[in-house]
Write a protein that holds these residues in place. Sequence first.
Motif, PDB file in Angstrom:
ATOM      1  N   HIS A 167       6.300   3.729 -19.374  1.00  0.00           N
ATOM      2  CA  HIS A 167       6.793   3.233 -18.099  1.00  0.00           C
ATOM      3  C   HIS A 167       5.637   3.179 -17.116  1.00  0.00           C
ATOM      4  CE1 HIS A 167       7.308   7.646 -17.451  1.00  0.00           C
ATOM      5  NE2 HIS A 167       7.074   7.373 -16.163  1.00  0.00           N
ATOM      6  N   GLY A 168       5.837   2.433 -16.051  1.00  0.00           N
ATOM      7  CA  GLY A 168       4.803   2.281 -15.041  1.00  0.00           C
ATOM      8  C   GLY A 168       5.253   2.833 -13.706  1.00  0.00           C
ATOM      9  N   ILE A 169       4.267   3.236 -12.920  1.00  0.00           N
ATOM     10  CA  ILE A 169       4.506   3.667 -11.542  1.00  0.00           C
ATOM     11  C   ILE A 169       3.667   2.779 -10.634  1.00  0.00           C
ATOM     12  CG2 ILE A 169       4.170   5.533  -9.871  1.00  0.00           C
ATOM     13  CD1 ILE A 169       4.696   7.498 -12.215  1.00  0.00           C
ATOM     14  N   GLY A 170       4.332   2.009  -9.791  1.00  0.00           N
ATOM     15  CA  GLY A 170       3.638   1.221  -8.778  1.00  0.00           C
ATOM     16  C   GLY A 170       3.457   2.092  -7.551  1.00  0.00           C
ATOM     17  N   CYS A 171       2.207   2.549  -7.310  1.00  0.00           N
ATOM     18  CA  CYS A 171       1.973   3.658  -6.392  1.00  0.00           C
ATOM     19  C   CYS A 171       1.729   3.197  -4.945  1.00  0.00           C
ATOM     20  CB  CYS A 171       0.802   4.489  -6.906  1.00  0.00           C
ATOM     21  SG  CYS A 171       0.916   6.244  -6.491  1.00  0.00           S
ATOM     22  N   GLY A 172       2.438   2.156  -4.527  1.00  0.00           N
ATOM     23  CA  GLY A 172       2.392   1.752  -3.132  1.00  0.00           C
ATOM     24  C   GLY A 172       1.371   0.687  -2.819  1.00  0.00           C
ATOM     25  N   ASP A 173       1.516   0.068  -1.631  1.00  0.00           N
ATOM     26  CA  ASP A 173       0.756  -1.114  -1.263  1.00  0.00           C
ATOM     27  C   ASP A 173       0.848  -2.147  -2.385  1.00  0.00           C
ATOM     28  OD1 ASP A 173       0.162   0.024   1.134  1.00  0.00           O
ATOM     29  OD2 ASP A 173      -2.007   0.076   0.871  1.00  0.00           O
ATOM     30  N   LEU A 174       2.075  -2.455  -2.731  1.00  0.00           N
ATOM     31  CA  LEU A 174       2.333  -3.430  -3.786  1.00  0.00           C
ATOM     32  C   LEU A 174       1.874  -4.811  -3.331  1.00  0.00           C
ATOM     33  CD1 LEU A 174       5.929  -2.223  -4.745  1.00  0.00           C
ATOM     34  CD2 LEU A 174       3.711  -1.290  -5.469  1.00  0.00           C
ATOM     35  N   VAL A 175       2.009  -5.062  -2.026  1.00  0.00           N
ATOM     36  CA  VAL A 175       1.453  -6.261  -1.401  1.00  0.00           C
ATOM     37  C   VAL A 175       0.712  -5.827  -0.146  1.00  0.00           C
ATOM     38  CG1 VAL A 175       3.242  -7.781  -2.322  1.00  0.00           C
ATOM     39  CG2 VAL A 175       3.581  -6.721  -0.068  1.00  0.00           C
ATOM     40  N   TRP A 176       0.109  -6.785   0.530  1.00  0.00           N
ATOM     41  CA  TRP A 176      -0.654  -6.507   1.739  1.00  0.00           C
ATOM     42  C   TRP A 176       0.028  -7.206   2.910  1.00  0.00           C
ATOM     43  CZ3 TRP A 176      -6.695  -7.363   1.915  1.00  0.00           C
ATOM     44  CH2 TRP A 176      -7.206  -6.833   3.109  1.00  0.00           C
ATOM     45  N   ASP A 177       1.189  -6.677   3.287  1.00  0.00           N
ATOM     46  CA  ASP A 177       1.966  -7.147   4.430  1.00  0.00           C
ATOM     47  C   ASP A 177       2.605  -8.517   4.228  1.00  0.00           C
ATOM     48  OD1 ASP A 177       1.082  -4.822   5.758  1.00  0.00           O
ATOM     49  OD2 ASP A 177      -0.665  -5.857   6.562  1.00  0.00           O
ATOM     50  N   HIS A 178       2.377  -9.161   3.093  1.00  0.00           N
ATOM     51  CA  HIS A 178       2.926 -10.494   2.824  1.00  0.00           C
ATOM     52  C   HIS A 178       4.066 -10.356   1.817  1.00  0.00           C
ATOM     53  CE1 HIS A 178      -0.157 -13.261   4.716  1.00  0.00           C
ATOM     54  NE2 HIS A 178      -0.653 -12.051   4.920  1.00  0.00           N
ATOM     55  N   PHE A 179       5.289 -10.234   2.329  1.00  0.00           N
ATOM     56  CA  PHE A 179       6.420  -9.912   1.480  1.00  0.00           C
ATOM     57  C   PHE A 179       6.790 -11.039   0.520  1.00  0.00           C
ATOM     58  CE2 PHE A 179       7.932  -6.933   5.086  1.00  0.00           C
ATOM     59  CZ  PHE A 179       7.079  -5.932   4.630  1.00  0.00           C
ATOM     60  N   ASP A 180       6.352 -12.271   0.800  1.00  0.00           N
ATOM     61  CA  ASP A 180       6.627 -13.358  -0.133  1.00  0.00           C
ATOM     62  C   ASP A 180       5.942 -13.119  -1.476  1.00  0.00           C
ATOM     63  OD1 ASP A 180       4.268 -13.804   1.585  1.00  0.00           O
ATOM     64  OD2 ASP A 180       3.974 -15.596   0.355  1.00  0.00           O
ATOM     65  N   LEU A 181       4.918 -12.247  -1.481  1.00  0.00           N
ATOM     66  CA  LEU A 181       4.187 -11.963  -2.722  1.00  0.00           C
ATOM     67  C   LEU A 181       4.864 -10.896  -3.583  1.00  0.00           C
ATOM     68  CD1 LEU A 181       0.535 -12.090  -1.347  1.00  0.00           C
ATOM     69  CD2 LEU A 181       1.783 -13.879  -2.572  1.00  0.00           C
ATOM     70  N   TYR A 182       5.965 -10.310  -3.104  1.00  0.00           N
ATOM     71  CA  TYR A 182       6.720  -9.401  -3.971  1.00  0.00           C
ATOM     72  C   TYR A 182       7.187 -10.124  -5.234  1.00  0.00           C
ATOM     73  CZ  TYR A 182       7.082  -5.402  -0.761  1.00  0.00           C
ATOM     74  OH  TYR A 182       6.810  -4.305   0.031  1.00  0.00           O
ATOM     75  N   ALA A 183       7.515 -11.411  -5.106  1.00  0.00           N
ATOM     76  CA  ALA A 183       7.941 -12.165  -6.286  1.00  0.00           C
ATOM     77  C   ALA A 183       6.829 -12.215  -7.323  1.00  0.00           C
ATOM     78  CB  ALA A 183       8.358 -13.575  -5.874  1.00  0.00           C
TER      79      ALA A 183
END
Length: 493
Positions: A167-183
Amino acid sequence: MLNRRTFLKQIGWSGAALSSAPVAIAQPNVPAEAGTRLTGRVVSAGKGLANVAVTDGYTVTKTDKNGAYQLTAATGAEFVYISLPSGYAFPHDNGTARFFQPITAKTGTVTANFTLDKLPVDDTRHQFVVWADTQMISKKDAEQLKAESAPDLHELVATYPAGSLFHGIGCGDLVWDHFDLYADYKEAIGSTGIPFFNVIGNHDLDLDARTDDYSARTFKQQFGPTYYSFNRGQVHYVMLDDVFFIGTAKKYIGYLTENQLHWLEQDLALVKPGSTVVVSLHIPTQTGHARRNKLKDDELGGSVSNRNQLYQLLKPFKTHIMSGHTHVNEKWEADNVIEHVHGTVCGAWWTGPICSDGTPSGYGVYEVDGGDIRWYYKSTGKPRTHQVRIYEKGRVKEAPDQLAVNVWNWDPKWKIEWLEDGVLKGQLAPQVALDPWAVELYAGPQLPKKHKFVDPTLTDHLFFISPSANAREITVRATDRFGTVYTERMPLV
Protein backbone atom coordinates in the motif's frame (compact mmCIF):
# COMPACT_ATOMS: atom_id res chain seq x y z
CA MET A 1 0.73 35.86 -3.93
CA LEU A 2 3.34 35.95 -1.18
CA ASN A 3 6.88 35.53 -2.44
CA ARG A 4 7.86 32.01 -1.44
CA ARG A 5 11.44 32.82 -0.47
CA THR A 6 10.09 35.43 1.97
CA PHE A 7 7.42 33.01 3.12
CA LEU A 8 9.95 30.30 3.88
CA LYS A 9 11.81 32.67 6.17
CA GLN A 10 8.64 33.79 7.90
CA ILE A 11 6.96 30.47 8.52
CA GLY A 12 9.66 27.84 8.50
CA TRP A 13 9.78 25.85 5.30
CA SER A 14 10.32 26.71 2.05
CA GLY A 15 -25.52 5.17 3.49
CA ALA A 16 -24.30 2.66 0.67
CA ALA A 17 -22.27 -0.41 1.49
CA LEU A 18 -18.54 -0.06 1.13
CA SER A 19 -16.61 -2.61 -0.91
CA SER A 20 -13.43 -2.87 -2.94
CA ALA A 21 -15.34 -2.06 -6.15
CA PRO A 22 -14.77 1.46 -7.51
CA VAL A 23 -17.24 3.97 -6.17
CA ALA A 24 -17.64 7.70 -6.61
CA ILE A 25 -16.23 9.96 -3.93
CA ALA A 26 -19.27 11.47 -2.28
CA GLN A 27 -19.40 15.10 -1.23
CA PRO A 28 -19.17 15.57 2.54
CA ASN A 29 -19.85 18.81 4.42
CA VAL A 30 -23.20 17.85 5.88
CA PRO A 31 -22.02 18.27 9.48
CA ALA A 32 -24.09 16.49 12.06
CA GLU A 33 -26.14 18.33 14.64
CA ALA A 34 -26.63 17.27 18.25
CA GLY A 35 -28.43 13.94 18.55
CA THR A 36 -27.64 12.53 15.11
CA ARG A 37 -27.47 8.74 15.47
CA LEU A 38 -25.06 6.63 13.44
CA THR A 39 -25.79 2.94 12.97
CA GLY A 40 -24.72 0.11 10.71
CA ARG A 41 -22.79 -3.11 10.37
CA VAL A 42 -19.35 -4.20 9.26
CA VAL A 43 -19.56 -7.51 7.39
CA SER A 44 -17.53 -9.85 5.23
CA ALA A 45 -19.10 -12.62 3.14
CA GLY A 46 -22.40 -11.88 4.86
CA LYS A 47 -20.97 -12.39 8.36
CA GLY A 48 -20.62 -9.60 10.90
CA LEU A 49 -17.11 -8.66 12.02
CA ALA A 50 -16.70 -8.08 15.74
CA ASN A 51 -14.40 -5.57 17.43
CA VAL A 52 -13.88 -3.30 14.43
CA ALA A 53 -13.24 0.27 15.52
CA VAL A 54 -15.83 2.77 14.21
CA THR A 55 -15.61 6.52 14.68
CA ASP A 56 -17.07 9.87 13.73
CA GLY A 57 -13.67 11.50 14.31
CA TYR A 58 -14.53 12.36 17.90
CA THR A 59 -15.63 9.13 19.59
CA VAL A 60 -14.37 5.61 18.93
CA THR A 61 -16.57 2.57 19.49
CA LYS A 62 -16.37 -1.10 18.45
CA THR A 63 -18.72 -3.40 16.60
CA ASP A 64 -20.48 -6.09 18.61
CA LYS A 65 -20.39 -9.84 17.92
CA ASN A 66 -22.77 -9.35 14.99
CA GLY A 67 -20.70 -6.59 13.45
CA ALA A 68 -23.20 -3.92 14.48
CA TYR A 69 -22.40 -0.51 15.90
CA GLN A 70 -24.24 2.56 17.04
CA LEU A 71 -22.83 5.94 17.88
CA THR A 72 -24.17 9.39 18.65
CA ALA A 73 -22.37 11.74 16.31
CA ALA A 74 -20.60 14.78 17.70
CA THR A 75 -21.84 18.14 16.54
CA GLY A 76 -19.95 18.98 13.39
CA ALA A 77 -18.97 15.39 12.53
CA GLU A 78 -18.81 14.88 8.75
CA PHE A 79 -17.96 11.19 8.36
CA VAL A 80 -18.46 7.79 9.88
CA TYR A 81 -15.48 5.57 9.24
CA ILE A 82 -13.75 2.41 10.33
CA SER A 83 -10.24 1.44 11.26
CA LEU A 84 -9.80 -1.24 8.62
CA PRO A 85 -8.94 -4.50 10.40
CA SER A 86 -6.02 -6.77 9.63
CA GLY A 87 -6.67 -9.66 7.30
CA TYR A 88 -8.92 -7.77 4.90
CA ALA A 89 -8.34 -6.08 1.57
CA PHE A 90 -8.20 -2.30 1.52
CA PRO A 91 -11.30 -0.96 -0.25
CA HIS A 92 -10.35 1.71 -2.77
CA ASP A 93 -11.60 3.71 -5.69
CA ASN A 94 -8.93 3.20 -8.37
CA GLY A 95 -6.15 3.55 -5.82
CA THR A 96 -7.75 6.04 -3.41
CA ALA A 97 -8.47 4.29 -0.11
CA ARG A 98 -12.15 4.22 0.74
CA PHE A 99 -12.78 3.45 4.42
CA PHE A 100 -15.40 6.12 5.20
CA GLN A 101 -18.89 7.32 4.39
CA PRO A 102 -20.08 10.91 4.61
CA ILE A 103 -22.80 11.71 7.08
CA THR A 104 -25.79 12.36 4.85
CA ALA A 105 -28.19 14.01 7.28
CA LYS A 106 -27.77 16.63 9.99
CA THR A 107 -30.28 15.01 12.33
CA GLY A 108 -32.09 11.73 12.84
CA THR A 109 -30.51 8.36 12.07
CA VAL A 110 -27.81 7.76 9.46
CA THR A 111 -27.10 4.14 8.48
CA ALA A 112 -23.69 3.32 7.07
CA ASN A 113 -22.74 -0.29 6.37
CA PHE A 114 -19.26 -1.47 5.46
CA THR A 115 -18.48 -4.61 3.48
CA LEU A 116 -14.92 -5.99 3.47
CA ASP A 117 -13.26 -8.75 1.48
CA LYS A 118 -11.10 -11.30 3.25
CA LEU A 119 -7.52 -11.40 1.99
CA PRO A 120 -6.49 -14.66 0.31
CA VAL A 121 -3.03 -14.44 1.94
CA ASP A 122 -1.61 -13.75 5.38
CA ASP A 123 -0.79 -10.05 5.79
CA THR A 124 1.80 -10.44 8.57
CA ARG A 125 4.37 -9.70 5.89
CA HIS A 126 3.64 -6.72 3.66
CA GLN A 127 5.19 -3.62 2.15
CA PHE A 128 4.33 0.04 1.91
CA VAL A 129 5.80 3.11 0.28
CA VAL A 130 5.77 6.76 1.33
CA TRP A 131 5.32 9.35 -1.40
CA ALA A 132 6.12 12.74 0.11
CA ASP A 133 5.27 15.99 -1.68
CA THR A 134 4.17 15.15 -5.18
CA GLN A 135 3.36 18.88 -5.12
CA MET A 136 2.31 19.69 -8.68
CA ILE A 137 1.63 23.25 -9.75
CA SER A 138 1.16 22.64 -13.49
CA LYS A 139 0.06 20.04 -16.01
CA LYS A 140 3.71 19.65 -16.95
CA ASP A 141 4.51 18.60 -13.36
CA ALA A 142 1.53 16.24 -13.41
CA GLU A 143 2.68 14.62 -16.64
CA GLN A 144 6.12 14.03 -15.14
CA LEU A 145 4.52 12.38 -12.11
CA LYS A 146 2.49 10.11 -14.39
CA ALA A 147 5.27 9.39 -16.86
CA GLU A 148 8.17 8.83 -14.43
CA SER A 149 7.24 8.46 -10.75
CA ALA A 150 4.14 6.29 -11.06
CA PRO A 151 5.69 3.82 -13.54
CA ASP A 152 8.77 3.59 -11.31
CA LEU A 153 6.61 2.48 -8.39
CA HIS A 154 4.63 0.10 -10.58
CA GLU A 155 7.87 -1.51 -11.76
CA LEU A 156 9.21 -1.74 -8.20
CA VAL A 157 6.10 -3.58 -7.01
CA ALA A 158 6.53 -6.03 -9.91
CA THR A 159 9.98 -7.00 -8.60
CA TYR A 160 8.39 -8.51 -5.48
CA PRO A 161 6.86 -12.02 -5.49
CA ALA A 162 3.41 -12.35 -7.03
CA GLY A 163 0.70 -11.68 -4.48
CA SER A 164 2.85 -9.42 -2.29
CA LEU A 165 0.78 -6.93 -0.35
CA PHE A 166 1.61 -3.27 -0.94
CA HIS A 167 0.00 0.00 0.00
CA GLY A 168 1.03 3.60 -0.41
CA ILE A 169 0.98 6.64 1.83
CA GLY A 170 0.62 10.02 0.16
CA CYS A 171 2.36 12.13 2.79
CA GLY A 172 0.82 15.52 2.02
CA ASP A 173 1.25 18.36 -0.46
CA LEU A 174 -0.35 16.12 -3.03
CA VAL A 175 -0.73 19.24 -5.18
CA TRP A 176 0.58 22.79 -4.93
CA ASP A 177 -2.60 24.78 -4.23
CA HIS A 178 -4.07 23.80 -7.64
CA PHE A 179 -6.95 21.50 -6.77
CA ASP A 180 -7.73 20.73 -10.42
CA LEU A 181 -4.55 18.61 -10.35
CA TYR A 182 -6.03 16.19 -7.80
CA ALA A 183 -7.45 14.34 -10.81
CA ASP A 184 -3.90 13.88 -12.12
CA TYR A 185 -2.67 12.74 -8.71
CA LYS A 186 -5.46 10.17 -8.53
CA GLU A 187 -4.67 9.01 -12.06
CA ALA A 188 -1.03 8.58 -11.07
CA ILE A 189 -1.66 6.54 -7.94
CA GLY A 190 -4.31 4.54 -9.76
CA SER A 191 -1.73 3.50 -12.34
CA THR A 192 0.67 2.15 -9.69
CA GLY A 193 -1.65 -0.76 -8.94
CA ILE A 194 -1.66 -0.26 -5.16
CA PRO A 195 -4.12 1.52 -2.82
CA PHE A 196 -3.02 4.84 -1.31
CA PHE A 197 -3.94 6.40 2.02
CA ASN A 198 -3.48 10.16 1.94
CA VAL A 199 -2.43 12.88 4.36
CA ILE A 200 -3.23 16.57 4.07
CA GLY A 201 -0.36 19.02 3.58
CA ASN A 202 -0.08 22.79 3.73
CA HIS A 203 -0.51 23.01 -0.06
CA ASP A 204 -3.73 20.97 0.17
CA LEU A 205 -5.51 23.67 2.22
CA ASP A 206 -8.40 25.91 1.17
CA LEU A 207 -6.63 29.24 1.52
CA ASP A 208 -9.89 31.21 1.55
CA ALA A 209 -11.02 29.50 4.76
CA ARG A 210 -11.53 31.83 7.69
CA THR A 211 -10.16 29.32 10.23
CA ASP A 212 -8.39 25.98 10.33
CA ASP A 213 -11.75 24.28 10.89
CA TYR A 214 -12.77 24.89 7.29
CA SER A 215 -9.39 24.69 5.59
CA ALA A 216 -9.68 21.02 4.58
CA ARG A 217 -13.04 21.06 2.84
CA THR A 218 -11.66 20.30 -0.64
CA PHE A 219 -9.30 17.62 0.65
CA LYS A 220 -12.21 15.97 2.47
CA GLN A 221 -14.31 16.00 -0.69
CA GLN A 222 -11.50 14.20 -2.51
CA PHE A 223 -10.04 11.87 0.12
CA GLY A 224 -12.31 11.78 3.19
CA PRO A 225 -11.25 12.40 6.81
CA THR A 226 -7.93 14.09 7.56
CA TYR A 227 -7.15 11.80 10.49
CA TYR A 228 -7.91 8.10 10.75
CA SER A 229 -6.29 4.69 11.26
CA PHE A 230 -6.12 1.25 9.72
CA ASN A 231 -4.42 -2.08 10.37
CA ARG A 232 -2.39 -4.51 8.33
CA GLY A 233 -0.80 -7.60 9.84
CA GLN A 234 0.56 -6.73 13.27
CA VAL A 235 1.01 -3.03 12.51
CA HIS A 236 -1.39 -0.23 13.38
CA TYR A 237 -1.27 2.74 11.00
CA VAL A 238 -2.35 6.24 12.02
CA MET A 239 -2.75 9.23 9.70
CA LEU A 240 -2.83 12.72 11.22
CA ASP A 241 -3.39 16.32 10.15
CA ASP A 242 -0.64 18.46 11.70
CA VAL A 243 -1.03 21.51 9.43
CA PHE A 244 -2.85 24.20 11.41
CA PHE A 245 -4.02 27.03 9.16
CA ILE A 246 -3.95 30.41 10.93
CA GLY A 247 -6.45 32.15 8.68
CA THR A 248 -4.08 34.06 6.44
CA ALA A 249 -3.22 32.70 3.01
CA LYS A 250 -0.21 30.38 3.05
CA LYS A 251 0.49 30.74 6.76
CA TYR A 252 0.30 27.77 9.10
CA ILE A 253 2.01 26.12 12.04
CA GLY A 254 2.79 22.50 12.82
CA TYR A 255 0.21 21.63 15.47
CA LEU A 256 -2.13 18.79 16.47
CA THR A 257 -5.59 19.86 17.61
CA GLU A 258 -7.19 18.59 20.79
CA ASN A 259 -9.91 16.86 18.74
CA GLN A 260 -7.24 14.73 17.07
CA LEU A 261 -5.33 13.95 20.25
CA HIS A 262 -8.57 13.04 22.03
CA TRP A 263 -9.53 10.75 19.13
CA LEU A 264 -6.02 9.28 18.98
CA GLU A 265 -6.08 8.50 22.69
CA GLN A 266 -9.21 6.40 22.15
CA ASP A 267 -7.86 4.83 18.96
CA LEU A 268 -4.60 3.73 20.59
CA ALA A 269 -6.44 2.36 23.63
CA LEU A 270 -7.57 -0.47 21.33
CA VAL A 271 -3.97 -1.32 20.31
CA LYS A 272 -1.94 -3.83 22.31
CA PRO A 273 0.99 -2.18 24.15
CA GLY A 274 4.31 -3.11 22.59
CA SER A 275 2.82 -3.16 19.10
CA THR A 276 4.38 -1.37 16.17
CA VAL A 277 2.56 1.83 15.26
CA VAL A 278 3.26 3.82 12.08
CA VAL A 279 2.15 7.45 12.29
CA SER A 280 2.04 9.51 9.09
CA LEU A 281 1.73 13.30 8.98
CA HIS A 282 2.98 16.02 6.65
CA ILE A 283 5.04 18.40 8.79
CA PRO A 284 7.79 16.52 10.69
CA THR A 285 7.40 16.39 14.43
CA GLN A 286 11.03 17.53 14.59
CA THR A 287 14.09 17.81 12.38
CA GLY A 288 17.76 18.77 12.52
CA HIS A 289 17.13 22.03 10.66
CA ALA A 290 17.64 24.35 13.64
CA ARG A 291 20.80 22.53 14.74
CA ARG A 292 22.34 22.50 11.26
CA ASN A 293 21.61 26.19 10.74
CA LYS A 294 22.53 27.21 14.30
CA LEU A 295 19.07 28.56 15.03
CA LYS A 296 17.87 29.05 18.60
CA ASP A 297 14.38 27.69 18.04
CA ASP A 298 12.49 25.44 15.69
CA GLU A 299 10.50 27.30 13.08
CA LEU A 300 6.74 27.16 13.61
CA GLY A 301 5.94 25.89 10.15
CA GLY A 302 8.74 23.34 10.09
CA SER A 303 7.93 21.08 13.04
CA VAL A 304 5.06 20.17 15.37
CA SER A 305 4.87 22.52 18.35
CA ASN A 306 3.03 20.11 20.64
CA ARG A 307 4.95 17.02 19.58
CA ASN A 308 5.67 15.98 23.17
CA GLN A 309 1.95 15.41 23.72
CA LEU A 310 1.98 13.07 20.73
CA TYR A 311 5.07 11.24 21.99
CA GLN A 312 3.37 10.76 25.36
CA LEU A 313 0.46 8.94 23.70
CA LEU A 314 2.90 6.79 21.72
CA LYS A 315 5.04 5.72 24.69
CA PRO A 316 3.54 2.19 24.97
CA PHE A 317 4.41 1.37 21.35
CA LYS A 318 7.28 0.90 18.93
CA THR A 319 6.70 3.91 16.73
CA HIS A 320 7.76 4.95 13.26
CA ILE A 321 6.77 8.47 12.20
CA MET A 322 6.53 9.22 8.47
CA SER A 323 6.74 12.83 7.33
CA GLY A 324 7.71 15.04 4.40
CA HIS A 325 7.37 18.80 3.87
CA THR A 326 11.04 19.82 4.06
CA HIS A 327 12.14 18.34 0.71
CA VAL A 328 15.17 16.71 2.38
CA ASN A 329 15.89 13.21 3.65
CA GLU A 330 16.81 12.67 7.28
CA LYS A 331 16.06 10.55 10.34
CA TRP A 332 16.19 10.94 14.08
CA GLU A 333 15.70 8.29 16.75
CA ALA A 334 15.08 8.47 20.50
CA ASP A 335 13.58 6.04 23.00
CA ASN A 336 10.74 4.18 21.24
CA VAL A 337 10.43 6.54 18.25
CA ILE A 338 12.20 6.86 14.91
CA GLU A 339 11.08 9.54 12.48
CA HIS A 340 11.63 9.21 8.75
CA VAL A 341 11.62 12.63 7.08
CA HIS A 342 11.41 11.83 3.39
CA GLY A 343 13.05 13.15 0.30
CA THR A 344 10.32 14.04 -2.13
CA VAL A 345 8.74 12.60 -5.25
CA CYS A 346 9.01 16.07 -6.82
CA GLY A 347 12.64 16.56 -5.73
CA ALA A 348 13.15 20.32 -5.49
CA TRP A 349 9.66 21.22 -6.75
CA TRP A 350 10.13 19.50 -10.14
CA THR A 351 13.16 21.68 -10.98
CA GLY A 352 15.78 18.93 -11.19
CA PRO A 353 16.61 15.32 -10.36
CA ILE A 354 17.58 15.91 -6.71
CA CYS A 355 16.21 17.52 -3.57
CA SER A 356 17.90 20.52 -2.01
CA ASP A 357 20.12 18.23 0.11
CA GLY A 358 21.23 16.11 -2.86
CA THR A 359 18.77 13.28 -2.19
CA PRO A 360 17.44 11.96 -5.52
CA SER A 361 13.76 12.50 -6.19
CA GLY A 362 12.06 9.34 -5.00
CA TYR A 363 10.30 7.70 -2.07
CA GLY A 364 10.71 5.47 0.96
CA VAL A 365 10.07 1.72 0.75
CA TYR A 366 9.23 -0.26 3.90
CA GLU A 367 9.19 -4.03 4.29
CA VAL A 368 7.18 -5.32 7.24
CA ASP A 369 7.56 -8.73 8.90
CA GLY A 370 5.40 -9.00 11.98
CA GLY A 371 6.26 -5.97 14.07
CA ASP A 372 9.66 -5.47 12.46
CA ILE A 373 10.25 -2.96 9.67
CA ARG A 374 13.17 -2.65 7.25
CA TRP A 375 13.51 0.18 4.78
CA TYR A 376 15.42 1.71 1.92
CA TYR A 377 15.14 4.78 -0.29
CA LYS A 378 14.10 4.27 -3.91
CA SER A 379 15.42 6.88 -6.33
CA THR A 380 13.11 7.46 -9.29
CA GLY A 381 14.55 5.87 -12.41
CA LYS A 382 17.40 4.17 -10.53
CA PRO A 383 17.84 0.63 -9.14
CA ARG A 384 17.20 0.09 -5.44
CA THR A 385 20.97 -0.34 -4.98
CA HIS A 386 21.51 3.34 -5.84
CA GLN A 387 22.28 4.65 -2.35
CA VAL A 388 25.63 6.49 -2.63
CA ARG A 389 26.99 9.29 -4.81
CA ILE A 390 30.70 10.23 -4.92
CA TYR A 391 31.84 13.66 -6.10
CA GLU A 392 35.29 14.18 -7.57
CA LYS A 393 37.81 16.60 -6.10
CA GLY A 394 37.00 20.22 -6.79
CA ARG A 395 33.19 19.88 -6.70
CA VAL A 396 33.10 21.26 -3.15
CA LYS A 397 34.74 24.66 -3.41
CA GLU A 398 35.45 24.84 0.32
CA ALA A 399 37.32 21.50 0.20
CA PRO A 400 39.05 21.43 -3.22
CA ASP A 401 41.40 18.53 -2.38
CA GLN A 402 38.71 16.22 -1.03
CA LEU A 403 36.09 13.93 -2.51
CA ALA A 404 32.57 14.37 -1.17
CA VAL A 405 30.17 11.47 -0.62
CA ASN A 406 26.40 11.73 -0.20
CA VAL A 407 24.66 8.78 1.50
CA TRP A 408 21.14 10.18 1.55
CA ASN A 409 19.41 7.48 3.59
CA TRP A 410 22.14 7.46 6.23
CA ASP A 411 21.40 7.38 9.92
CA PRO A 412 23.84 6.93 12.83
CA LYS A 413 23.49 3.13 12.69
CA TRP A 414 25.07 2.99 9.22
CA LYS A 415 28.80 2.30 8.78
CA ILE A 416 30.54 4.29 6.03
CA GLU A 417 34.02 3.01 5.07
CA TRP A 418 36.45 4.02 2.37
CA LEU A 419 39.16 2.11 0.53
CA GLU A 420 42.06 3.45 -1.50
CA ASP A 421 43.20 1.15 -4.29
CA GLY A 422 41.48 -1.73 -2.51
CA VAL A 423 43.04 -1.05 0.90
CA LEU A 424 40.67 -0.22 3.75
CA LYS A 425 41.52 3.20 5.14
CA GLY A 426 38.88 3.49 7.84
CA GLN A 427 35.42 4.81 8.60
CA LEU A 428 34.04 8.19 7.62
CA ALA A 429 32.19 10.56 9.94
CA PRO A 430 29.32 12.73 8.68
CA GLN A 431 29.77 16.47 8.31
CA VAL A 432 27.19 19.22 7.97
CA ALA A 433 27.63 20.71 4.51
CA LEU A 434 25.94 21.50 1.21
CA ASP A 435 25.68 18.90 -1.51
CA PRO A 436 27.79 20.21 -4.41
CA TRP A 437 25.36 19.17 -7.14
CA ALA A 438 22.55 20.93 -5.28
CA VAL A 439 24.76 24.03 -5.14
CA GLU A 440 25.36 23.86 -8.88
CA LEU A 441 21.66 23.41 -9.64
CA TYR A 442 20.01 25.69 -7.10
CA ALA A 443 22.39 28.27 -5.57
CA GLY A 444 22.05 31.92 -6.49
CA PRO A 445 19.19 34.32 -7.23
CA GLN A 446 18.78 33.16 -10.84
CA LEU A 447 18.73 29.43 -10.17
CA PRO A 448 16.91 27.27 -10.78
CA LYS A 449 15.22 28.90 -13.74
CA LYS A 450 11.85 27.26 -13.07
CA HIS A 451 11.48 28.22 -9.38
CA LYS A 452 14.09 30.70 -8.23
CA PHE A 453 13.14 30.35 -4.54
CA VAL A 454 14.81 26.92 -4.41
CA ASP A 455 18.14 26.92 -2.55
CA PRO A 456 20.55 24.16 -1.51
CA THR A 457 20.15 23.18 2.14
CA LEU A 458 22.58 21.88 4.72
CA THR A 459 22.55 18.16 5.37
CA ASP A 460 24.01 15.69 7.86
CA HIS A 461 24.60 12.89 5.34
CA LEU A 462 27.75 14.15 3.60
CA PHE A 463 31.19 12.60 4.08
CA PHE A 464 34.63 13.74 2.93
CA ILE A 465 37.70 11.78 1.76
CA SER A 466 41.31 13.00 1.47
CA PRO A 467 43.04 10.57 -0.94
CA SER A 468 46.80 10.11 -1.26
CA ALA A 469 48.58 11.94 -4.06
CA ASN A 470 49.18 8.73 -6.03
CA ALA A 471 45.81 7.05 -5.37
CA ARG A 472 44.20 5.54 -8.46
CA GLU A 473 40.72 4.54 -7.22
CA ILE A 474 38.51 5.30 -4.25
CA THR A 475 35.81 2.91 -3.06
CA VAL A 476 33.03 3.80 -0.64
CA ARG A 477 31.35 0.94 1.21
CA ALA A 478 28.14 1.90 3.01
CA THR A 479 26.50 -0.66 5.30
CA ASP A 480 23.01 0.17 6.50
CA ARG A 481 21.57 -0.76 9.90
CA PHE A 482 20.23 -4.03 8.44
CA GLY A 483 23.63 -5.18 7.16
CA THR A 484 22.99 -4.44 3.49
CA VAL A 485 26.18 -3.22 1.80
CA TYR A 486 26.19 -0.63 -0.97
CA THR A 487 29.42 -0.03 -2.87
CA GLU A 488 30.41 2.87 -5.13
CA ARG A 489 33.75 3.42 -6.86
CA MET A 490 35.45 6.44 -8.43
CA PRO A 491 38.63 6.25 -10.52
CA LEU A 492 41.05 9.12 -9.91
CA VAL A 493 43.14 8.69 -13.07
